[in-house]
Design an enzyme around this catalytic site. Structure first.
Site, PDB file in Angstrom:
ATOM      1  N   LYS A 122      -4.412   6.647  14.590  1.00 22.32           N
ATOM      2  CA  LYS A 122      -4.437   5.920  13.314  1.00 22.32           C
ATOM      3  C   LYS A 122      -5.884   5.872  12.810  1.00 22.32           C
ATOM      4  O   LYS A 122      -6.707   6.664  13.228  1.00 22.32           O
ATOM      5  CB  LYS A 122      -3.854   4.512  13.499  1.00 22.32           C
ATOM      6  N   ASP A 182       2.293  -0.520  11.959  1.00 13.38           N
ATOM      7  CA  ASP A 182       0.998  -1.018  11.460  1.00 13.38           C
ATOM      8  C   ASP A 182       0.720  -2.455  11.892  1.00 13.38           C
ATOM      9  O   ASP A 182      -0.368  -2.978  11.657  1.00 13.38           O
ATOM     10  CB  ASP A 182       0.943  -0.902   9.933  1.00 13.38           C
ATOM     11  N   GLY A 239      -4.701   8.549   5.262  1.00  9.73           N
ATOM     12  CA  GLY A 239      -3.774   9.530   5.828  1.00  9.73           C
ATOM     13  C   GLY A 239      -2.606   9.785   4.887  1.00  9.73           C
ATOM     14  O   GLY A 239      -2.119  10.914   4.768  1.00  9.73           O
ATOM     15  N   ARG A 265       3.024   5.926  -3.253  1.00  9.47           N
ATOM     16  CA  ARG A 265       4.173   6.724  -3.680  1.00  9.47           C
ATOM     17  C   ARG A 265       4.444   6.581  -5.171  1.00  9.47           C
ATOM     18  O   ARG A 265       4.896   7.528  -5.818  1.00  9.47           O
ATOM     19  CB  ARG A 265       5.408   6.322  -2.866  1.00  9.47           C
ATOM     20  N   GLN A 307       4.750   9.694   6.821  1.00  5.56           N
ATOM     21  CA  GLN A 307       3.844  10.554   6.036  1.00  5.56           C
ATOM     22  C   GLN A 307       4.298  12.000   6.111  1.00  5.56           C
ATOM     23  O   GLN A 307       4.334  12.703   5.097  1.00  5.56           O
ATOM     24  CB  GLN A 307       2.410  10.404   6.552  1.00  5.56           C
ATOM     25  N   LYS A 341       0.837  -1.212   0.000  1.00  7.35           N
ATOM     26  CA  LYS A 341       0.000   0.000   0.000  1.00  7.35           C
ATOM     27  C   LYS A 341       0.870   1.261   0.000  1.00  7.35           C
ATOM     28  O   LYS A 341       0.658   2.158  -0.813  1.00  7.35           O
ATOM     29  CB  LYS A 341      -0.920  -0.042   1.239  1.00  7.35           C
ATOM     30  N   SER A 342       1.851   1.321   0.886  1.00  4.54           N
ATOM     31  CA  SER A 342       2.706   2.529   0.962  1.00  4.54           C
ATOM     32  C   SER A 342       3.423   2.784  -0.359  1.00  4.54           C
ATOM     33  O   SER A 342       3.507   3.919  -0.817  1.00  4.54           O
ATOM     34  CB  SER A 342       3.784   2.344   2.038  1.00  4.54           C
ATOM     35  N   ARG A 352      -7.190  -2.904   9.860  1.00  6.34           N
ATOM     36  CA  ARG A 352      -6.236  -3.781  10.551  1.00  6.34           C
ATOM     37  C   ARG A 352      -6.825  -4.393  11.826  1.00  6.34           C
ATOM     38  O   ARG A 352      -6.425  -5.470  12.252  1.00  6.34           O
ATOM     39  CB  ARG A 352      -4.935  -3.024  10.839  1.00  6.34           C
TER      40      ARG A 352
HETATM   41  C1  S3P Z   1       2.496   5.259   6.188  1.00  9.48           C
HETATM   42  C2  S3P Z   1       3.120   5.689   7.329  1.00  9.48           C
HETATM   43  C3  S3P Z   1       2.667   5.340   8.682  1.00  9.48           C
HETATM   44  C4  S3P Z   1       1.741   4.140   8.656  1.00  9.48           C
HETATM   45  C5  S3P Z   1       0.691   4.274   7.594  1.00  9.48           C
HETATM   46  C6  S3P Z   1       1.334   4.376   6.226  1.00  9.48           C
HETATM   47  C7  S3P Z   1       3.026   5.705   4.890  1.00  9.48           C
HETATM   48  O1  S3P Z   1       1.965   6.444   9.228  1.00  9.48           O
HETATM   49  O2  S3P Z   1       1.136   3.971   9.917  1.00  9.48           O
HETATM   50  O3  S3P Z   1      -0.191   3.171   7.615  1.00  9.48           O
HETATM   51  O4  S3P Z   1       2.627   5.150   3.852  1.00  9.48           O
HETATM   52  O5  S3P Z   1       3.850   6.631   4.886  1.00  9.48           O
HETATM   53  P1  S3P Z   1       2.732   7.635   9.986  1.00  9.48           P
HETATM   54  O6  S3P Z   1       3.591   8.329   9.020  1.00  9.48           O
HETATM   55  O7  S3P Z   1       1.640   8.530  10.503  1.00  9.48           O
HETATM   56  O8  S3P Z   1       3.471   6.965  11.104  1.00  9.48           O
END
Ligand code: S3P
Length: 458
Positions: free
Chosen positions: A372, A345, A116, A28, A191, A23-24, A418
């Site tokens: 979260k 996570d 987020g 990006r 993030q 997902k991350s 989750r």
């Molecule tokens: C993420 C960063 C994390 C993570 C989120 C995904 C990202 O959050 O908990 O599920 O893709 O950069 P934080 O940056 O708020 O820690």
């Protein structure tokens, strides 16, 4: 469609699965391809609600994005049943971009859904783009803190504001020329770091960001692979403004955070034997593996390789097949603040593992979990107690008494993907029937989660 599921004890888990795309990294890949002039192809993009929010946002900003059925997914679908299901959450994207200054003013409010990552990274990009944007999201996202991006972006000269004294979405931003800053991040957040790195591309001069503890570094690796010069010294990252990104093709590895539910499930159910293929094992993400191994788990990584990002400066994203066997007893562990970012996570599923460990597990320094998709500390403590676990909520974490005999209960997912998946694993080792309410939340990161779980359950 029903928004709940009933689950019962499983004898064992057996088989091979491919997890959904990361997902991350999918988020990006869309951000960077949308800013890199020319045509980029993102293979194995996660087709789930969160990453679709990023894709739709970029389309609203004028980027040309086309979905093509993933060849990888089609090949998978010829294989075993469980892998065929992943066809529904993997696609290839073809992205044509006019470059870093090629975005257009959106005609409407951008809805970031539950994501987020979308709203925070977008805030960074839009701060440097000369038009008005308004960003909002669902009720969970509208209660998540945005001051952490607004404060440093304002220091860079951004014209950005948010509801309730700049705390919560909606966010309004009118982009303009930014100036580079030096910023010591008060919280470890990938993030926030990524938002500032992206804003840094639009700034005069060199932006310098320091993290308190290293968080996931996908943005740094990918910026470099899209041709940006970025310097990293320990916890300090520097990026010069005015750089162009180069279009490229890339592959997204499997999501460790999605694989984590199956890893723990296999460890907790005796006689289980599963292999999860092509999982991203970037060390900034795999803290759970280290913790489980020190708890005594039997986990083996094979076929370790790189998914090529063609980065000139940094390592590519490492990938492996993860093999786990159940039945070996776990022992309790104490987890401290420094360990949290690499397993942030995985907290919900780690709590479920702790219920079966010998002794009391404590997790501290994890107050970020309160903001979260849900308050994950409160949600885990409350719902685990319903299953008979002795769990104490701490201001910055939790303490969990192990060797618990779980009993079936009615569990509220709190609309959090989750939490829903973690309790589905708990249900497989509980006596009686567990009902999970709010199961549609899994579509945020893992459509077909329940079908794949069922396919492995014997
Ligand atoms: C993420 C960063 C994390 C993570 C989120 C995904 C990202 O959050 O908990 O599920 O893709 O950069 P934080 O940056 O708020 O820690």
């Amino acid at each position: 469609m029903s928004d709940s599921i009933e689950l019962r004890k499983a004898k064992r888990l057996k088989g091979e699965i491919i997890p959904p795309p990361d997902k991350s990294i999918s988020h990006r890949a869309v951000f960077l391809s949308s800013l890199a002039k020319g045509k980029s192809i993102v293979r194995n993009f996660l087709r789930a609600e969160d990453t679709m929010s990023t894709m739709n946002a970029m389309k609203m900003l004028g980027v040309d994005i086309e979905q093509q059925s993933s060849r990888a997914a089609e090949q998978q679908s010829k294989g075993k049943d469980t892998t065929a299901l992943l066809h529904y959450c993997s696609t290839d994207l073809v992205i044509h971009s006019n470059g870093i200054h090629g975005l257009q003013e959106p005609e409407d409010v951008i809805d970031c859904g539950n994501s987020g990552t979308t709203i925070r990274l977008l805030s960074g990009v839009l701060s440097g783009n000369p038009f008005l944007s308004v960003l909002t999201g669902d009720s969970s996202l509208r209660s998540r803190p945005m001051g952490r991006v607004i404060t440093p972006l304002r220091q860079m000269g951004a014209d950005i504001m948010a509801r309730d004294n700049d705390r919560y979405p909606p966010i309004a931003v009118r982009g303009r020329k930014l100036k580079a800053i030096k910023y010591d991040m008060p919280v470890a957040s990938a993030q926030v770091k990524s938002a500032l790195l992206l804003a840094g591309l639009y700034a005069d001069g060199e932006t310098e960001i320091s993290e308190p503890i290293k968080s996931r570094d996908h943005t740094e690796r990918m910026l470099s692979s899209y041709g940006a010069r970025i310097d990293i010294e320990g916890l300090k990252i520097k990026i010069k403004g005015g750089q162009e990104l180069k279009a490229k093709d890339m592959d997204v590895p499997g999501d460790f955070s999605s694989a984590a539910f199956f890893i723990v499930a296999a460890l907790l159910i005796p006689d289980s034997d599963i292999t999860i293929k092509g999982v991203g094992i970037n060390p900034t993400r795999t803290g759970l593996l280290d913790v489980l191994k020190s708890m005594g788990a039997e986990i083996e990584l094979t076929n370790i390789r790189d998914v090529s990002l063609n980065s000139s400066l940094f390592a590519d994203e490492p990938v492996a097949d993860i093999h786990c066997k159940g039945g070996k007893g776990l022992k309790a562990i104490n987890i401290t603040k420094e360990q949290i970012p690499a397993l942030i996570d995985e907290f919900p599923i780690l709590c479920i593992a702790a219920t079966q460990a010998d002794g009391v597990t404590t997790i501290r320094g994890a107050e970020e979990l309160r903001v979260k998709e849900s308050d994950r500390i409160k949600a885990m403590a409350t719902e685990m107690r319903k299953m008979g676990v002795e769990a104490e909520e701490l201001s910055d974490g939790i303490s969990i008494k192990g060797n618990a005999n779980l009993k079936g209960a009615s569990i509220n997912s709190c609309g959090d993907h989750r939490i829903a998946m973690a309790f589905s694993v708990a249900a497989l080792i509980a006596k009686g029937t567990t009902t999970i309410k709010g199961t549609s939340a899994v579509n945020i990161s893992f459509p077909k989660f329940f079908e794949i779980l069922k396919g492995l359950t014997k």
